[in-house]
Design an enzyme around this catalytic site. Structure first.
Site, PDB file in Angstrom:
ATOM      1  N   HIS A   1      -4.554   3.381  -6.751  1.00 20.79           N
ATOM      2  CA  HIS A   1      -5.584   2.830  -5.930  1.00 20.79           C
ATOM      3  C   HIS A   1      -6.919   2.716  -6.776  1.00 20.79           C
ATOM      4  O   HIS A   1      -7.683   2.011  -6.458  1.00 20.79           O
ATOM      5  CB  HIS A   1      -5.849   4.011  -4.879  1.00 20.79           C
ATOM      6  CG  HIS A   1      -5.182   3.711  -3.573  1.00 20.79           C
ATOM      7  ND1 HIS A   1      -3.929   3.999  -3.619  1.00 20.79           N
ATOM      8  CD2 HIS A   1      -5.433   3.186  -2.450  1.00 20.79           C
ATOM      9  CE1 HIS A   1      -3.253   3.553  -2.253  1.00 20.79           C
ATOM     10  NE2 HIS A   1      -4.269   2.990  -1.722  1.00 20.79           N
TER      11      HIS A   1
ATOM     12  N   HIS B   1      -6.726  -0.832  -7.840  1.00 24.86           N
ATOM     13  CA  HIS B   1      -7.322  -1.671  -6.911  1.00 24.86           C
ATOM     14  C   HIS B   1      -8.729  -1.541  -6.506  1.00 24.86           C
ATOM     15  O   HIS B   1      -9.410  -2.713  -6.682  1.00 24.86           O
ATOM     16  CB  HIS B   1      -6.489  -1.054  -5.175  1.00 24.86           C
ATOM     17  CG  HIS B   1      -7.379  -1.618  -4.275  1.00 24.86           C
ATOM     18  ND1 HIS B   1      -8.689  -1.030  -3.729  1.00 24.86           N
ATOM     19  CD2 HIS B   1      -7.151  -2.645  -3.393  1.00 24.86           C
ATOM     20  CE1 HIS B   1      -9.186  -1.857  -2.834  1.00 24.86           C
ATOM     21  NE2 HIS B   1      -8.359  -2.669  -2.544  1.00 24.86           N
TER      22      HIS B   1
ATOM     23  N   ASP C   1       0.785  -1.103   0.131  1.00 28.12           N
ATOM     24  CA  ASP C   1      -0.082  -0.140  -0.141  1.00 28.12           C
ATOM     25  C   ASP C   1       0.994   1.430   0.129  1.00 28.12           C
ATOM     26  O   ASP C   1       0.649   2.161  -0.619  1.00 28.12           O
ATOM     27  CB  ASP C   1      -0.882   0.012   1.174  1.00 28.12           C
ATOM     28  CG  ASP C   1      -2.006   1.063   1.170  1.00 28.12           C
ATOM     29  OD1 ASP C   1      -2.409   1.501   0.000  1.00 28.12           O
ATOM     30  OD2 ASP C   1      -2.726   1.260   2.274  1.00 28.12           O
TER      31      ASP C   1
END
Length: 363
Positions: A254, A257, A171
């Site tokens: 992100h 993701h 992350d």
């Protein structure tokens, strides 16, 4: 031009800090409503309750059901109001933290976040990621402020599975690259302001710390010991990445993701594991220098982080499914628009397949 940086009011990290939880929390209120991951209750609560009899506080402990969904937030808010809690505490992993922050926001209460793992940068942020009850990304809930207190017991984190630390590294690896993309595009950060020099410096420090200490910390946590490298990575995963992503901004990694949440086979992977692959996809979208790509791939492979679709449990590539990922990643409400050039679903599809090829090549 307005520049904004945000952070928790207080960040506390050290060995044995869980035993001082009540001391820290009681600065905000005496009736503490604790939302906790039930699988770590037996590990955490003895530390918290050790000196409880000496304090003029009460604890109301409620199990978290596992998903940061609107239904779960409303359920917990109802219990909080029934019990009359003065402060909300979220103890556990990233979804517990996001749920606690949302409950505190809707109930207008202060919040203390207590990570027992260093697997995401959620603890420090003024953001909750809301999913459906089935775990599919739904929306971001932007909160007016960061948590009042973030409290981390590094001994507890060091005894968690090493895979969780690696997920936090995955992350955090996105932090610098996404902030750089936002800076290059002039995109606003999560506070609606432009990036400060401080935020960019923290994002870069986060990345440099990961490169320097990730492998050392990972190996230490495999042995259940807390070394200086572990302390550094806890800080990078939690604080540096938390401030860096929120004050620097999110971009393609992100968004990828969030797109991957439609792939059922990938549901059992951690947030940071999917973000790590998303970061590789972002570098392919940018046509980044091969040295950057190699550095990212080699580190991910040393830590067991995904660099291929197969690593994401996608054994048979379905072109239509990958395009579905790409379309969701490019949704207007997501952060793909913060890239310094126009990105279409077809571009994302190509970058996903290109990242997969690179991961296979360097394996």
């Amino acid at each position: 031009m307005t520049k904004i940086i945000g952070s928790p009011t207080r960040y506390i990290q050290g060995k044995g800090e869980l035993e001082r939880f009540v001391d820290h929390a009681s600065t905000l209120g005496n009736r503490i409503f604790i939302i906790i991951d039930k699988n770590i209750k037996d590990i955490v609560l003895p530390f918290i309750e050790k000196n409880l009899e000496e304090k003029k506080v009460s604890l109301e402990i409620v199990d978290f059901n596992g998903e940061c969904s609107k239904n779960e937030i409303n359920r917990l808010k109802g219990i909080l109001e029934e019990k009359g809690g003065e402060i909300v505490a979220g103890i556990g992993g990233g979804k517990t933290h996001d749920t606690a922050k949302a409950v505190a926001f809707y109930a207008e209460k202060p919040v203390i976040i207590v990570p027992t793992i260093a697997s995401t940068d959620a603890p420090c942020s003024s953001l909750s990621v809301i999913y459906t009850d089935d775990g599919v990304f739904e929306e971001y809930l932007f909160l007016p402020s960061s948590p009042n207190i973030v409290l981390i017991d590094s001994d507890v984190v060091s005894n968690a599975p090493a895979r969780l630390l690696a997920a936090g590294i995955g992350d955090a690896l996105a932090t610098y690259y996404e902030a750089r993309a936002c800076q290059n595009s002039g995109a606003l950060n999560m506070f609606g302001g432009h990036i400060t020099k401080t935020a960019m410096a923290l994002a870069e420090l986060c990345y440099n710390t990961l490169i320097e200490d990730s492998v050392k910390a990972y190996l230490s946590v495999e042995e259940k010991v807390c070394t200086k490298a572990v302390e550094n990575i806890i800080e990078a995963n939690t604080y540096l990445s938390g401030i860096g992503f929120e004050s620097g901004g999110l971009a393609a990694a992100h968004a990828i993701h969030n797109g991957l949440t439609v792939i059922e086979e990938a549901h059992n992977l951690y947030h940071g594991e999917k973000v790590a692959f998303g970061t590789l996809v972002q570098l392919v979208l940018e046509n980044a220098p091969i040295e950057e790509i190699e550095e990212l791939i080699f580190l991910c492979q040393e830590l067991g982080l995904p660099t291929t679709l197969e690593d994401l449990n996608i054994k048979e590539v379905n072109n239509e499914k990958i395009m579905e990922v790409a379309k969701l990643a490019c949704a207007p409400e997501d952060t793909m628009g913060n890239m310094p050039f126009e990105v279409k679903p077809e571009d994302v599809y190509a970058a996903i397949m290109g990242a997969d090829s690179l991961g296979k090549y360097y394996r």
